[in-house]
Design a protein around this motif. Structure first.
Motif, mmCIF file in Angstrom:
data_model
loop_
_atom_site.group_PDB
_atom_site.id
_atom_site.type_symbol
_atom_site.label_atom_id
_atom_site.label_comp_id
_atom_site.label_asym_id
_atom_site.label_seq_id
_atom_site.Cartn_x
_atom_site.Cartn_y
_atom_site.Cartn_z
ATOM 1 N N GLY A 33 2.040 3.219 2.801
ATOM 2 C CA GLY A 33 2.587 2.166 3.668
ATOM 3 C C GLY A 33 3.491 1.267 2.846
ATOM 4 N N LYS A 34 4.653 0.933 3.397
ATOM 5 C CA LYS A 34 5.630 0.137 2.622
ATOM 6 C C LYS A 34 6.087 -1.095 3.391
ATOM 7 C CE LYS A 34 9.833 2.435 4.226
ATOM 8 N NZ LYS A 34 10.300 1.343 5.077
ATOM 9 N N SER A 35 5.191 -1.690 4.194
ATOM 10 C CA SER A 35 5.611 -2.876 4.954
ATOM 11 C C SER A 35 5.813 -4.055 4.006
ATOM 12 C CB SER A 35 4.576 -3.232 6.021
ATOM 13 O OG SER A 35 3.444 -3.779 5.416
ATOM 14 N N ASN A 36 6.615 -5.016 4.496
ATOM 15 C CA ASN A 36 6.889 -6.210 3.683
ATOM 16 C C ASN A 36 5.647 -7.061 3.491
ATOM 17 O OD1 ASN A 36 9.578 -5.596 3.386
ATOM 18 N ND2 ASN A 36 10.190 -6.732 5.215
ATOM 19 N N THR A 50 4.323 5.165 -0.877
ATOM 20 C CA THR A 50 4.592 6.257 0.056
ATOM 21 C C THR A 50 4.659 5.703 1.479
ATOM 22 O OG1 THR A 50 2.261 6.729 0.446
ATOM 23 C CG2 THR A 50 3.286 7.825 -1.450
ATOM 24 N N HIS A 51 5.178 6.523 2.391
ATOM 25 C CA HIS A 51 5.368 6.069 3.778
ATOM 26 C C HIS A 51 5.420 7.270 4.699
ATOM 27 C CE1 HIS A 51 9.503 7.181 2.953
ATOM 28 N NE2 HIS A 51 9.365 6.504 1.813
ATOM 29 N N ILE A 52 5.779 7.021 5.934
ATOM 30 C CA ILE A 52 5.705 8.058 6.964
ATOM 31 C C ILE A 52 6.599 9.271 6.647
ATOM 32 C CG2 ILE A 52 7.484 6.946 8.433
ATOM 33 C CD1 ILE A 52 4.404 8.361 10.040
ATOM 34 N N GLU A 53 7.679 9.044 5.883
ATOM 35 C CA GLU A 53 8.589 10.157 5.571
ATOM 36 C C GLU A 53 8.245 10.855 4.254
ATOM 37 O OE1 GLU A 53 10.628 11.189 7.713
ATOM 38 O OE2 GLU A 53 10.832 9.477 9.065
ATOM 39 N N ASP A 84 -9.157 0.399 1.782
ATOM 40 C CA ASP A 84 -8.685 0.715 3.137
ATOM 41 C C ASP A 84 -8.251 -0.567 3.844
ATOM 42 O OD1 ASP A 84 -8.212 1.772 5.604
ATOM 43 O OD2 ASP A 84 -10.204 2.673 5.855
ATOM 44 N N VAL A 85 -6.935 -0.727 3.982
ATOM 45 C CA VAL A 85 -6.398 -1.927 4.631
ATOM 46 C C VAL A 85 -6.284 -1.720 6.146
ATOM 47 C CG1 VAL A 85 -4.491 -3.602 4.619
ATOM 48 C CG2 VAL A 85 -5.057 -2.391 2.521
ATOM 49 N N GLY A 86 -6.139 -0.481 6.557
ATOM 50 C CA GLY A 86 -5.854 -0.169 7.961
ATOM 51 C C GLY A 86 -6.923 -0.679 8.917
ATOM 52 N N ILE A 87 -6.459 -1.168 10.045
ATOM 53 C CA ILE A 87 -7.389 -1.568 11.118
ATOM 54 C C ILE A 87 -6.783 -1.068 12.422
ATOM 55 C CG2 ILE A 87 -8.487 -3.442 12.393
ATOM 56 C CD1 ILE A 87 -8.168 -5.236 10.017
ATOM 57 N N THR A 88 -7.477 -0.189 13.094
ATOM 58 C CA THR A 88 -7.034 0.235 14.426
ATOM 59 C C THR A 88 -8.195 0.023 15.388
ATOM 60 O OG1 THR A 88 -5.619 1.916 13.410
ATOM 61 C CG2 THR A 88 -6.070 2.145 15.774
ATOM 62 N N MET A 129 -11.408 -10.724 3.517
ATOM 63 C CA MET A 129 -10.726 -11.285 2.349
ATOM 64 C C MET A 129 -9.384 -11.913 2.719
ATOM 65 S SD MET A 129 -12.492 -11.247 -0.273
ATOM 66 C CE MET A 129 -11.298 -11.598 -1.564
ATOM 67 N N THR A 130 -8.750 -11.385 3.789
ATOM 68 C CA THR A 130 -7.435 -11.912 4.173
ATOM 69 C C THR A 130 -7.552 -13.384 4.549
ATOM 70 O OG1 THR A 130 -6.647 -9.754 4.847
ATOM 71 C CG2 THR A 130 -5.552 -11.638 5.841
ATOM 72 N N ILE A 131 -8.546 -13.714 5.363
ATOM 73 C CA ILE A 131 -8.693 -15.116 5.780
ATOM 74 C C ILE A 131 -9.139 -15.977 4.592
ATOM 75 C CG2 ILE A 131 -9.968 -16.720 7.273
ATOM 76 C CD1 ILE A 131 -9.699 -14.769 9.492
ATOM 77 N N CYS A 171 -1.557 -12.983 1.786
ATOM 78 C CA CYS A 171 -3.026 -13.039 1.792
ATOM 79 C C CYS A 171 -3.700 -11.666 1.702
ATOM 80 C CB CYS A 171 -3.496 -13.764 3.046
ATOM 81 S SG CYS A 171 -2.735 -15.382 3.238
ATOM 82 N N THR A 172 -3.242 -10.698 2.488
ATOM 83 C CA THR A 172 -3.915 -9.394 2.460
ATOM 84 C C THR A 172 -3.748 -8.723 1.091
ATOM 85 O OG1 THR A 172 -3.693 -9.163 4.853
ATOM 86 C CG2 THR A 172 -4.083 -7.133 3.611
ATOM 87 N N PRO A 173 -2.515 -8.673 0.533
ATOM 88 C CA PRO A 173 -2.371 -8.115 -0.811
ATOM 89 C C PRO A 173 -3.209 -8.846 -1.865
ATOM 90 C CG PRO A 173 -0.256 -8.173 0.285
ATOM 91 C CD PRO A 173 -1.199 -8.923 1.167
ATOM 92 N N ALA A 196 -1.521 2.163 6.375
ATOM 93 C CA ALA A 196 -0.589 2.839 7.285
ATOM 94 C C ALA A 196 -0.852 2.489 8.747
ATOM 95 C CB ALA A 196 -0.688 4.356 7.087
ATOM 96 N N GLY A 197 -2.080 2.111 9.067
ATOM 97 C CA GLY A 197 -2.427 1.871 10.472
ATOM 98 C C GLY A 197 -2.600 3.175 11.228
ATOM 99 N N SER A 198 -3.085 4.210 10.525
ATOM 100 C CA SER A 198 -3.279 5.526 11.130
ATOM 101 C C SER A 198 -4.737 5.953 10.886
ATOM 102 C CB SER A 198 -2.289 6.506 10.489
ATOM 103 O OG SER A 198 -2.445 7.780 11.021
#
Ligand code: NAD
Length: 287
Positions: free
Chosen positions: A165-168, A188-191, A228-232, A269-271, A140-142, A209-211
């Motif tokens: 961010g490379k989460s599944n 890209t990712h944290i490394e 911007d997907v991140g939500i903190t 949009m996710t919902i 849904c988010t993608p 990334a959640g950062s």
């Protein structure tokens, strides 16, 4: 000034379309889309998300079935419930709210859902279909990210897209969807080394990334698009309410072509995409 892409407005129009499709399924084929939501335990954030999803169902004419299991329930109980829902003709979509308690293996649970009812798009069959460009239910988010991008991009061919961010569930499927449109994608990712320089090459930056405020204005080239997907959640001080903060410092991005806000961008949009996926899955029940 950068254009602000209004995710709440786009979600409302997608909901209207989903509601119309649900009404047509009912009047023409007698199918009332049904979504089963499984919540294990009582994680407060999960409670909020589940409540929003159930409210969304009511808004568009989907019948929701909430199944609550205790925090200490066994994996076998969850699997038995999924097996029953897989065989239930009134259920077209099954969603298991994550995170799950530690005694339950999320891969085993998500893999037990009938891929045709996997409205979150996390089943390996749907992941495989997405990565081979052969249909299936898309996470849904993608999916929401692509619909937001589609409001400002006509042709993705050859555009440089950088996914942070490379989460599944977010980063990797977004990369697959962008590749499908012939963008040149860097994940890209944290490394990752030299991320600001990599981001500066991008026509499209997806921050997942959640950062908070990771992506600064100087990372973004003139005319780029930032999703911007991140939500903190940042706790409010002096009695003020908590705030939701994204991964991108959009106040530093007046030189961008378009940006999504947090809140009011990807989140709504996710919902809306979950509801739309449920109606898509319901079409599979047509004679
Ligand atoms: P995750 O923790 O599973 O993955 C985060 C990814 O970001 C990892 O690949 C990690 O390597 C990378 N990362 C973390 N810090 C980084 C840094 N400083 N530099 C570069 N890469 C970094 O998270 P997720 O589930 O993919 O979610 C990502 C963010 O998106 C979170 O803030 C989450 O709340 C949000 N999210 C929003 C929605 C929505 O509906 N808007 C949906 C899902 C997730």
């Amino acid at each position: 000034m950068a254009r602000i892409i209004d995710g709440s407005a786009l979600a409302r129009s997608l909901d209207a379309q989903t509601a119309a499709e649900a009404a047509e399924l009912k009047s023409r084929h007698g199918i009332v889309p049904g979504l089963a939501v499984i919540l294990v335990g009582n994680d407060p954030a999960s409670e909020v998300y589940v409540a929003r999803k159930i409210k969304g169902c009511a808004r568009v004419g989907i019948t929701s079935f909430e199944h609550r299991l205790p925090h200490d329930c066994s994996e076998a109980e969850v699997l038995a419930l999924i097996a029953a829902l897989n065989g239930d003709r009134a259920i077209h979509g099954i969603l298991v709210q994550v995170p799950l308690p530690p005694q339950i293996d999320p891969a085993r649970v998500l893999g037990a859902i009938d891929p045709a009812k996997d409205v979150d798009g996390f089943h390996p069959v749907n992941v495989g279909r997405l990565s081979t460009g052969t249909g299936g239910l898309v996470p849904c988010t993608p999916l929401g990210v692509m619909k937001l991008l589609d409001t400002v991009v006509d042709d993705y061919r050859g555009l440089n897209a950088v996914v942070i961010g490379k989460s599944n569930i977010v980063g990797k499927p977004i990369a697959m969807l962008l590749l499908e449109r012939e963008a040149t994608v860097t994940v890209t990712h944290i490394e990752t080394r030299g991320l600001p320089e990599i981001a500066r090459q991008a026509d499209i930056v997806i921050a997942a990334a959640g950062s908070p405020r990771l992506v600064r204005g100087f990372w973004i080239r003139e005319g780029a698009i930032v999703i911007d997907v991140g939500i903190t959640r940042v706790p409010g001080q002096d009695g003020r309410k908590d705030r939701l903060v994204g991964d991108a410092a959009i106040d530093e991005m007046a030189h961008a072509a378009a940006v999504t806000p947090v809140p009011g961008g990807v989140g709504p949009m996710t919902i809306a995409c979950l509801l739309s996926n449920t109606v898509t899955a319901s079409r599979g029940a047509m004679p």
